[in-house]
Design a protein around this motif. Structure first.
Motif, short mmCIF file in Angstrom:
data_model
loop_
_atom_site.label_atom_id
_atom_site.label_comp_id
_atom_site.label_asym_id
_atom_site.label_seq_id
_atom_site.Cartn_x
_atom_site.Cartn_y
_atom_site.Cartn_z
N LEU A 85 -22.07 36.65 21.10
CA LEU A 85 -22.66 35.60 21.93
C LEU A 85 -22.11 35.60 23.35
CD1 LEU A 85 -22.78 32.48 19.58
CD2 LEU A 85 -24.71 33.68 20.59
N CYS A 86 -20.81 35.83 23.47
CA CYS A 86 -20.17 35.75 24.78
C CYS A 86 -20.65 36.85 25.72
CB CYS A 86 -18.66 35.79 24.63
SG CYS A 86 -17.78 35.44 26.16
N SER A 87 -20.69 38.10 25.26
CA SER A 87 -21.12 39.18 26.15
C SER A 87 -22.59 39.01 26.53
CB SER A 87 -20.87 40.55 25.53
OG SER A 87 -21.55 40.70 24.32
N GLU A 88 -23.42 38.57 25.59
CA GLU A 88 -24.82 38.32 25.90
C GLU A 88 -24.98 37.18 26.89
OE1 GLU A 88 -26.90 37.86 22.17
OE2 GLU A 88 -26.17 39.79 21.46
N PHE A 89 -24.21 36.12 26.70
CA PHE A 89 -24.25 34.96 27.59
C PHE A 89 -23.84 35.37 29.01
CE2 PHE A 89 -22.45 31.16 29.53
CZ PHE A 89 -23.46 30.23 29.32
N CYS A 90 -22.75 36.10 29.11
CA CYS A 90 -22.26 36.52 30.43
C CYS A 90 -23.26 37.41 31.15
CB CYS A 90 -20.92 37.22 30.30
SG CYS A 90 -19.57 36.12 29.84
N ALA A 91 -23.87 38.35 30.41
CA ALA A 91 -24.85 39.26 31.02
C ALA A 91 -26.06 38.50 31.56
CB ALA A 91 -25.30 40.30 30.00
N LYS A 92 -26.37 37.36 30.96
CA LYS A 92 -27.52 36.57 31.41
C LYS A 92 -27.15 35.53 32.47
CE LYS A 92 -29.99 36.99 27.04
NZ LYS A 92 -30.39 36.29 25.81
N GLN A 93 -25.88 35.15 32.55
CA GLN A 93 -25.51 33.99 33.37
C GLN A 93 -24.66 34.26 34.60
OE1 GLN A 93 -26.67 30.83 32.91
NE2 GLN A 93 -27.97 31.76 31.35
N LEU A 94 -23.76 35.25 34.57
CA LEU A 94 -22.80 35.38 35.67
C LEU A 94 -23.47 35.54 37.02
CD1 LEU A 94 -19.64 35.56 36.19
CD2 LEU A 94 -20.15 37.94 36.64
N HIS A 95 -24.45 36.42 37.12
CA HIS A 95 -25.12 36.63 38.41
C HIS A 95 -25.86 35.37 38.85
CE1 HIS A 95 -28.10 37.57 35.37
NE2 HIS A 95 -29.06 37.45 36.28
N LEU A 96 -26.31 34.54 37.90
CA LEU A 96 -27.00 33.30 38.26
C LEU A 96 -26.03 32.25 38.80
CD1 LEU A 96 -29.50 33.01 35.28
CD2 LEU A 96 -29.93 33.88 37.59
N LYS A 97 -24.76 32.41 38.51
CA LYS A 97 -23.73 31.54 39.08
C LYS A 97 -23.27 32.05 40.44
CE LYS A 97 -23.79 29.33 35.23
NZ LYS A 97 -24.82 28.31 35.09
N LEU A 98 -23.29 33.37 40.61
CA LEU A 98 -22.84 33.97 41.86
C LEU A 98 -23.87 33.82 42.98
CD1 LEU A 98 -20.69 35.64 43.36
CD2 LEU A 98 -21.80 37.69 42.47
N LEU A 99 -25.15 34.00 42.66
CA LEU A 99 -26.20 33.96 43.70
C LEU A 99 -26.21 32.68 44.52
CD1 LEU A 99 -29.13 35.82 41.94
CD2 LEU A 99 -27.81 36.60 43.89
N PRO A 100 -26.13 31.48 43.91
CA PRO A 100 -26.11 30.27 44.74
C PRO A 100 -24.90 30.21 45.67
CG PRO A 100 -26.56 29.71 42.45
CD PRO A 100 -26.20 31.17 42.49
N ARG A 101 -23.78 30.73 45.21
CA ARG A 101 -22.59 30.75 46.07
C ARG A 101 -22.82 31.67 47.27
NH1 ARG A 101 -20.58 29.57 41.06
NH2 ARG A 101 -18.89 28.06 41.05
#
Length: 193
Positions: A85-101
């Protein structure tokens, strides 16, 4: 009256010169190598973050080009059948957290500011994963190596036992991140590589 445009820098609490993006010639190829039991690996390649930002209605036009993201996530200790779950979650979410920044500040991104944006994105994903997946096994986690390219700069963030090597055009290799391994108490054969 000097003809320059400025933006407000909320971190420094002062005005900063608006950064005009530059384009550099750069070619990148991405590859990965895993040990034979790495069945829970996920990766993400965003070759053009500006297009990704536009699709999400976030302007990244102020960032130097090329602007790309390469990420590798290796899950640990989840069952191979259920995935991680964690690797799948990170692959889907990390870039979505970085882009707004990245879209929030239109001045020049100093190295420290880029590093802070990466670290805060990792922290936000970690917190969100724990909140959303409280029922997941406590040992469900992953290692990550994320490379952000902006113009001629490369920012690499890593968490866990993932190595990162850059192969230069002339053939020489630079090991940016060395892996570190913690002895695995769940290892069935007693090895602690």
């Amino acid at each position: 009256t000097n003809g320059r445009m400025y933006v407000w820098d909320a971190v420094a609490q002062q005005h900063a010169l608006l950064h005009e993006a530059r384009t550099f010639e750069l070619r990148a190829a991405v590859g990965a190598c895993f040990h034979e039991r790495a069945s829970q690996v996920r990766h993400l390649i965003v070759r053009d973050l500006l297009k990704a930002g536009t699709a999400l209605r976030m302007s990244l036009e102020h960032l130097d080009r090329p602007c790309a993201l390469y990420a590798l996530y290796e899950g640990h200790r989840a069952s191979a059948a259920s995935g991680n779950l964690c690797s799948e979650f990170c692959a889907k979410q990390l870039h979505l957290k970085l882009l707004p920044r990245l879209s929030s500040y239109r001045g020049y991104w100093e190295d420290d500011r880029l590093a802070t944006a990466m670290r805060e994105s990792f922290e936000e994903v970690d917190k969100e994963f724990v909140e959303r997946h409280r029922s997941a096994a406590p040992s469900d986690g992953c290692c990550a190596a994320v490379a952000l390219v902006t113009g001629r700069r490369l920012v690499v963030a890593s968490l866990g036992d993932v190595a990162c090597v850059v192969a230069m055009r002339g053939g020489e290799a630079m090991e940016l991140l060395k892996p570190h391994a913690v002895p695995d108490s769940d290892d069935e054969d007693g090895d602690s590589d």
